[in-house]
Design a protein around this motif. Structure first.
Motif, PDB file in Angstrom:
ATOM      1  N   TYR A 202     -12.691 -22.530 -21.989  1.00  0.00           N
ATOM      2  CA  TYR A 202     -12.236 -21.728 -20.853  1.00  0.00           C
ATOM      3  C   TYR A 202     -11.888 -20.299 -21.280  1.00  0.00           C
TER       4      TYR A 202
ATOM      5  N   GLN B   3     -14.111 -17.560 -16.416  1.00  0.00           N
ATOM      6  CA  GLN B   3     -13.201 -18.232 -15.486  1.00  0.00           C
ATOM      7  C   GLN B   3     -11.749 -17.806 -15.673  1.00  0.00           C
ATOM      8  N   VAL B   4     -11.463 -17.128 -16.770  1.00  0.00           N
ATOM      9  CA  VAL B   4     -10.126 -16.563 -16.979  1.00  0.00           C
ATOM     10  C   VAL B   4     -10.265 -15.051 -17.109  1.00  0.00           C
TER      11      VAL B   4
ATOM     12  N   GLN C  94      -4.407 -14.899 -20.085  1.00  0.00           N
ATOM     13  CA  GLN C  94      -5.629 -15.697 -20.108  1.00  0.00           C
ATOM     14  C   GLN C  94      -5.424 -17.035 -20.817  1.00  0.00           C
TER      15      GLN C  94
ATOM     16  N   GLN D 222      -3.797 -19.409 -18.482  1.00  0.00           N
ATOM     17  CA  GLN D 222      -4.783 -19.804 -17.474  1.00  0.00           C
ATOM     18  C   GLN D 222      -5.697 -20.897 -18.019  1.00  0.00           C
ATOM     19  N   ALA D 223      -6.140 -20.725 -19.250  1.00  0.00           N
ATOM     20  CA  ALA D 223      -7.031 -21.712 -19.880  1.00  0.00           C
ATOM     21  C   ALA D 223      -6.334 -23.052 -20.061  1.00  0.00           C
TER      22      ALA D 223
END
Length: 361
Positions: A46, A51-52, A57, A60-61
């Motif tokens: 990710y 997607q991040v 980040q 988020q991952a």
């Protein structure tokens, strides 16, 4: 030949036996380590995708990784992934050994140092001017072998592993849907999309584990400080700060290429790179958090691989060769019928008819 005679193995069977042992050992080691570290792999996947973005980040991952619960990362692992992990590491080991041995023999150079050879002093440099031309020619042939071996091994490794990696990235169900609408050739469907950055990443990691680590350790590490412990930390350090620092760029390109594929049905690497640079600049392909996530995923298995390969695997070679010798010696008699076997043993030593079936060394 001496090693084979010591364990009862014919000299022409020693190399194939050791090749098999080392490859299976690396495969089991890699599969176990990668399965245990699956959550770390998902975080890294990710982190190195589109997607991040923006701030935070890494968090988020992590949220994406565990959005289906603590066991969510393991739900994308099927039998094909476990087999691919085993083959990925075993193929990497056997392929590099095969290409290194074959190319070294073809080009008339010595193969890469291995195992106990790393602990011995480096060879003395030849300073004679009369040998300078010979030395230069030898170095060029050696460089050709060292360049081609990891390249061929990594391409073969990616051919085995890339499709399973893509499946773990999307998940089995989404991967099946993507396969149906993907505008790709039969070869791409077999080896998986985004093959090029996957192979380049593996070239970098293979060079780090099987070339850079043993060669620099052998030649430049202080002789009085060489040990299993220093080899372990030296290999881990090179993996973290050299291999992964370069390989992360290709990992990011691989992840972004798959996101582009999911959106457009095919991959255009030029557009993927331009899109990433326009949106995030160089941070699309390298940031400290991206590198850190890759290290968390990769270092436990790949970083300890030189130590496992050069220090742990050699410990069992003697026992494996002994077992191989027993099997090879038992082979011819095991395939004979009982009547022929009894006749032979009786003629050889009538007084020990049935007990004479054991071979003497």
């Amino acid at each position: 030949a001496e090693l084979g005679s010591l364990h009862g193995v014919p000299s022409n069977a020693v190399a194939p036996a050791l090749l098999t042992y080392r490859s299976v050992g690396i495969g089991v080691f890699g599969a176990v380590m990668r399965y245990v570290g699956m959550p770390l792999e998902k975080i890294a996947l990710y982190m190195n995708s589109s997607q991040v973005h923006g701030k935070g980040q890494f968090s988020q991952a992590v949220r994406l990784t565990f959005q289906e619960g603590a066991m969510g990362p393991y739900r994308v692992v099927g039998p094909s992934s476990i087999m691919a992990w085993f083959l990925q590491y075993s193929v990497m080991g056997v392929a590099f050994q095969f290409f290194d041995q074959a190319l070294s023999q073809a080009l008339g150079v010595q193969p890469v140092w291995y195992g106990p050879e790393l602990m011995t002093p480096p060879p003395e440099a030849t300073s004679s001017e009369s040998n300078s031309k010979e030395t230069t020619e030898y170095m060029l042939r050696s460089m050709a072998s060292r360049t081609l071996s990891p390249l061929l091994a990594a391409v073969l490794e990616s051919a085995v592993s890339n499709r399973a990696e893509v499946q773990r990235y999307f998940g089995p169900e989404k991967m099946s849907l993507l396969q149906r609408r993907m505008d790709a050739s039969t070869m791409t469907r077999l080896i998986g999309p985004a093959f090029a950055p996957n192979a380049l990443r593996n070239v970098i990691m293979c060079q780090t584990a099987f070339l850079l680590t043993p060669i620099t350790y052998k030649l430049y590490f202080p002789q009085e400080q060489k040990s299993k412990s220093t080899l372990f930390w030296y290999g881990l350090g090179l993996n973290v700060f050299v291999g992964n620092a370069v390989g992360i760029t290709q990992q990011a390109l691989w992840g972004r290429s798959l996101d582009y594929l999911n959106e457009h049905g095919r991959i255009h690497y030029g557009r993927v790179i331009r899109q990433g640079l326009q949106r995030e600049g160089w941070s699309a392909f390298f940031t400290i958090p991206k590198w850190f996530s890759r290290v968390l995923m990769n270092a436990p298995a790949q970083g300890t691989l030189p130590w496992f390969y050069n220090e742990v695997l050699p410990l069992g070679e003697g026992a494996f060769l002994s077992a191989t010798g027993v099997l090879l010696q038992a082979g011819p008699t095991a395939r004979e019928t009982p009547g022929i076997l009894i006749a032979r043993t009786t003629q050889t030593n009538p007084s020990r008819s049935f007990s004479a079936t054991s071979s003497s060394r």
